[in-house]
Design an enzyme around this catalytic site. Structure first.
Site, PDB file in Angstrom:
ATOM      1  N   ARG A 137      76.717  93.347   6.769  1.00 24.84           N
ATOM      2  CA  ARG A 137      77.502  94.248   5.931  1.00 24.84           C
ATOM      3  C   ARG A 137      78.387  95.209   6.710  1.00 24.84           C
ATOM      4  O   ARG A 137      78.912  96.153   6.135  1.00 24.84           O
ATOM      5  CB  ARG A 137      76.568  94.976   4.970  1.00 24.84           C
ATOM      6  CG  ARG A 137      76.037  93.989   3.937  1.00 24.84           C
ATOM      7  CD  ARG A 137      74.918  94.464   3.106  1.00 24.84           C
ATOM      8  NE  ARG A 137      74.523  93.395   2.184  1.00 24.84           N
ATOM      9  CZ  ARG A 137      73.320  93.288   1.633  1.00 24.84           C
ATOM     10  NH1 ARG A 137      72.394  94.173   1.896  1.00 24.84           N
ATOM     11  NH2 ARG A 137      73.042  92.302   0.812  1.00 24.84           N
ATOM     12  N   GLU A 200      60.211  93.579   0.823  1.00 25.66           N
ATOM     13  CA  GLU A 200      59.170  92.672   0.341  1.00 25.66           C
ATOM     14  C   GLU A 200      58.295  92.140   1.465  1.00 25.66           C
ATOM     15  O   GLU A 200      57.443  91.300   1.247  1.00 25.66           O
ATOM     16  CB  GLU A 200      59.808  91.473  -0.388  1.00 25.66           C
ATOM     17  CG  GLU A 200      60.439  91.806  -1.709  1.00 25.66           C
ATOM     18  CD  GLU A 200      61.803  92.464  -1.589  1.00 25.66           C
ATOM     19  OE1 GLU A 200      61.909  93.633  -1.988  1.00 25.66           O
ATOM     20  OE2 GLU A 200      62.733  91.854  -1.067  1.00 25.66           O
ATOM     21  N   ASP A 316      61.022  97.584  -8.042  1.00 26.04           N
ATOM     22  CA  ASP A 316      62.063  97.247  -7.067  1.00 26.04           C
ATOM     23  C   ASP A 316      63.383  97.954  -7.354  1.00 26.04           C
ATOM     24  O   ASP A 316      64.448  97.354  -7.272  1.00 26.04           O
ATOM     25  CB  ASP A 316      62.279  95.732  -6.968  1.00 26.04           C
ATOM     26  CG  ASP A 316      63.186  95.363  -5.792  1.00 26.04           C
ATOM     27  OD1 ASP A 316      63.396  96.217  -4.914  1.00 26.04           O
ATOM     28  OD2 ASP A 316      63.700  94.234  -5.767  1.00 26.04           O
TER      29      ASP A 316
END
Lengths: 574, 255
Positions: A137, A200, A316
């Site tokens: 990114r 996760e 989440d």
């Protein structure tokens, strides 16, 4: 690598001028003061400046002439597995950006001419088996170097002039945890700060500070149980496998000498504790400092202050997403930060809650969040089993995704994408374990679903950033996933998921121009100037954890949209 | 095993490619049987290869039985096997419900396993029943053992890797590790100076015991029959026992 010049080639004299401007860039260096000042011709850090406005003070392209905007040049990075997600940076006419696998390019900002490229040699076997990979990114700039993270757990510094490696520092044991870095680093005060993936995965989500000159690690902060106080909030020693991380860049507040960063969700992502989450479930307790915003002393990495936006996040909806918009209102210095759950938090500079408002309509993971304290009201905690009536809102993709909104000091409005979607869920207590290590630690099956009584859609809102009062809204049939750019030309640019980039009047929301880039957007957009000419640069190229849901759920154009393709498209006035 | 819940696929739906079924004829015509295995999971499998892990050795034996060679594909989570395009997975739980959305079909079982306790040699612990509020047990995050043991109000300590839990027992940081017999046996084989006492499985706790089979992705009847027959032959001639024994694991008969 391929390079395309646009149809609207620049006159020779202008091109030469631009090249000179680009080559003179290296006489100057990007440092903390320069990023703080945020000169109008550049885009020196991921969020535009430390104030994180994602705003360009350039006004050459404006509401009266945006109709004449056309493609100046394009660049195709190649090997764009899961699209192009980078936020380009620009310093003194040179544009730096990354593609998948941290392939890094330095291009002449006026012509697209390649100055250098760098393709890091990665642990391909590891990268192949990662889940949140191999996209990147973006980079950070500082001290004559370009800094880029890799999905195999390294931070690399490149000479900004030549692209040669200055240092290459291994920070994470990616072979064991399979996570690395996808987010852009942040340069500030002689350090490069970068946060790990991890939400996760069974790690502890470090944020690292590296000496920008030498590549040596200066400090490391564990977002999972990084203090004695935090360790008490993880029952059953679940801090060992708590997830966390800070996978998107934060910012630097020079007035408090603080790094501000958002942190990821705890693992397992969904919990089966029900209302007894303080004592039951896979990770009993509040799980500090996950799904939080934290302030770290830049010199030591010590925690100075924090606010946990979602204690014991069971949905989440983490806090890694989004910008830290710094602004002043009625003499108060404030920070505006979005949370993936669809709420916008307003803080003072020490992260004390000043207000919380809803960007998104369809929210039911909590009834509300107390705007005075930030406390969750009526939280919805699940036991094992199906969650269908009503579905959980928003969808796991978030009411707000990871790309950035934009604040215009000129209009005083905050332009931000909201996402209206929900999901059905089957929360699982455990998984059958047949290998001797934890795997991707989600703890549920889920499926996108429309909001109760409504349709899935996305919207660009123009809001007061402090009160949330809405001035105007534009809707999209599918939520846009790219970043937003506001400019002093009274324009707001929105690259949407179908591949169309739109320009709106920043005061009214009236669409003034659009252009089809031919593939979905899910990356950055910036504006800069070279040789007196303003440019808009946007990345296009779809794919990845969220974008991959579009084909199966929305069909249409998304069925044929490539997942492993992309480009950088740069616009200027014809 | 009815309470074993489906393997999760959740956030990773997008990674699943459109895999084709691989009938036995296709495997024989290409001369390759594809095995998916975790690259860093000794004693199960090891990409570095020395040793390769019992899954790789058994995969080679199965391929030989089918008259083909073995092709390895390294995956980190099970859903990746579809995009990897492999044919089989080893050490899967021999229960259709447990396989859930993986769509794996299972062969006849070839051994029985589950979760056991590994304790220091001098420990007074004799079984799961002897755990109490004073004994701290290492568990794998997200495992049945984590849930069952904590529901008995026994303190747990969560680990991401079984070997870390076993090391913690050996270092007397915790009192026991709830792990697979394979992991505990291999730990003892490779750490003779720290060898732990491995308690017997407790068959009274259904969710901590299961049969193990070959998992097949969209097999035709011919492939299922061929795998079943190959497993039977390799059990009968002692090949499977010998492979696991090289990793310190003594197999128990499926139930």
């Amino acid at each position: 690598m391929k390079k395309h010049l646009g149809y609207f080639s620049l006159p020779v004299a202008v091109a030469i001028g631009a090249t000179l401007a680009a080559s003179s860039a290296f006489a100057q260096t990007v440092d903390t003061a320069r990023i703080e000042a945020a000169g109008q011709n550049d885009w020196l850090t991921y969020h535009g400046s430390y104030k994180s406005h994602h705003y360009s003070p350039l006004a050459q392209i404006n509401t009266s002439n945006v109709g004449n905007l056309g493609v100046a040049w394009m660049h195709i990075p190649g090997r764009s597995t899961r699209g192009v997600q980078s936020m380009p940076l620009v310093a003194d006419g040179v544009l730096y950006y990354t593609g998948s696998y941290s392939r890094t390019f330095a291009l002449n900002g006026a012509t697209g001419e390649l100055i250098w490229h760098y393709f890091p040699e990665l642990d391909e076997a590891l990268v192949k088996r990662q889940t949140h990979s191999p996209y990147n990114r973006g980079v950070a700039l500082g001290e004559g170097k370009v800094y880029v993270g890799t999905v195999d757990g390294r931070l690399i510094a490149l000479d900004a002039k030549t692209g040669r490696v200055a240092w290459d520092t291994k920070l994470i044991d990616s072979q064991k945890l399979t996570v690395g870095f996808t987010g852009a680093p942040l340069y500030a005060k002689g350090l490069v700060i970068i946060g790990a993936q991890g939400g996760e995965w069974p790690g502890r989500g470090p944020i690292f500070a590296i000496d920008a000159a030498t590549g040596k690690k200066k400090w490391e902060f564990l977002t999972v149980a990084g203090t004695e106080e935090a360790m008490k909030t993880w029952g059953g020693d679940s801090w060992r496998t708590g997830g966390g991380g800070g996978w998107m860049p934060g910012t630097y507040d020079s007035e408090t000498n603080t790094i501000l960063w958002g942190t990821a969700n705890p693992a397992p992502l969904y919990d089966w504790s029900g209302a007894d989450y303080k004592t039951q479930g896979a990770r009993p307790g509040d799980n500090l400092y996950t799904s939080s915003v934290i302030g770290l002393d830049i010199d030591t990495g010590k925690l100075k202050f924090y606010h946990q936006e979602l204690p014991h996040d069971a949905w989440d909806f983490d806090s890694s997403v989004g910008e830290f918009v710094m602004l002043e209102r009625d003499g108060q210095k404030l920070i505006v930060h979005p949370n993936k759950g669809g709420f916008i938090f307003v803080y003072d500079r020490n992260l004390a809650v000043k207000n919380v408002w809803r960007l998104v309509q369809n929210i039911n993971f909590v009834k509300d969040i107390d705007p005075k304290t930030g406390a969750l009201i009526g939280r919805r905690d699940f036991t094992a089993g199906k969650v269908t009536d009503p579905p959980l809102c928003p969808f796991i993709g978030g009411g707000i995704s990871w790309n950035a909104g934009s604040y215009s000091p000129k209009t005083g409005l905050y332009y931000k994408i909201g996402q209206e979607w929900c999901m059905t869920l089957d929360v699982q207590k455990t998984t059958p374990v047949t290998t001797p290590q934890a795997q991707l630690n989600i703890g549920a099956d889920f499926k996108m679903a429309p909001p109760p009584g409504g349709e899935i859609y996305g919207h660009l809102d123009a809001r007061d950033p402090v009160t949330g009062v809405k001035k105007w809204e534009v809707r999209y049939p599918e939520p846009p996933l790219g970043s937003v750019l506001a400019t002093a030309g009274n324009l707001v640019f929105v690259p949407d998921s179908r591949g169309v980039i739109h320009a709106y009047d920043a005061e009214t929301g009236t669409e003034l121009w659009n252009h089809n880039n031919g593939t979905g957007h899910q990356g950055g957009i910036v504006s800069y100037s070279v040789g007196g000419k303003q440019y808009i640069a946007v990345t296009a190229g779809f794919g990845g954890m969220l974008a991959d849901e579009y084909g199966p759920n929305f069909g249409g154009i998304y069925k044929s949209m490539p997942r492993d393709d992309g480009m950088l498209v740069v616009f200027s006035l014809k | 095993m009815k309470t074993i819940l489906p393997f999760m696929v959740g956030a990773v739906i997008g990674l699943i490619g459109s895999a084709q079924a691989r009938p036995l004829d296709a495997i024989r015509s290409t001369g390759v049987l594809g095995l998916c295995a975790h690259p860093n999971s000794l004693p199960f499998a090891n990409k570095a290869g020395d040793p390769p892990g019992f899954q790789v050795e058994l995969g080679r034996a199965l391929a030989r039985e089918l008259g083909v060679s073995l092709e390895l594909d390294w995956i980190i989570t099970r859903y990746q096997m579809r995009s990897a395009g492999c044919d089989i997975l080893l050490d899967v739980i021999a229960d259709r419900e447990a396989q859930g959305e993986t769509n794996l079909r299972v062969s006849k079982p070839y051994y029985r396993t589950g979760v056991i306790l590994a304790v220091p040699q001098a420990s007074k612990l004799t079984s799961f029943k002897s755990l109490d509020g004073q004994t701290k047990v290492g568990v794998l995050v997200g495992s049945f053992a984590a849930m069952i043991i904590s529901q008995r109000r026994v303190p747990i300590s969560t680990f991401g890797f079984e070997v870390d839990s076993l090391e913690a027992v050996a270092n007397h940081e915790i009192d026991a590790a709830a792990v697979t017999p394979a992991a505990a046996s291999y730990f003892n084989l490779t750490h003779p100076d720290k060898a732990l006492r491995i308690l017997d499985r407790d068959e009274s706790e259904a969710n901590l015991n299961w049969n193990v089979a070959v998992g097949m992705f969209r097999p035709d009847d011919n492939l299922r029959e061929a795998i079943d027959a190959a497993v039977e032959r390799l059990r009968a001639d002692g090949t499977i026992d010998r492979i696991y024994k090289r990793y310190g694991v003594v197999l128990q008969t499926p139930k």
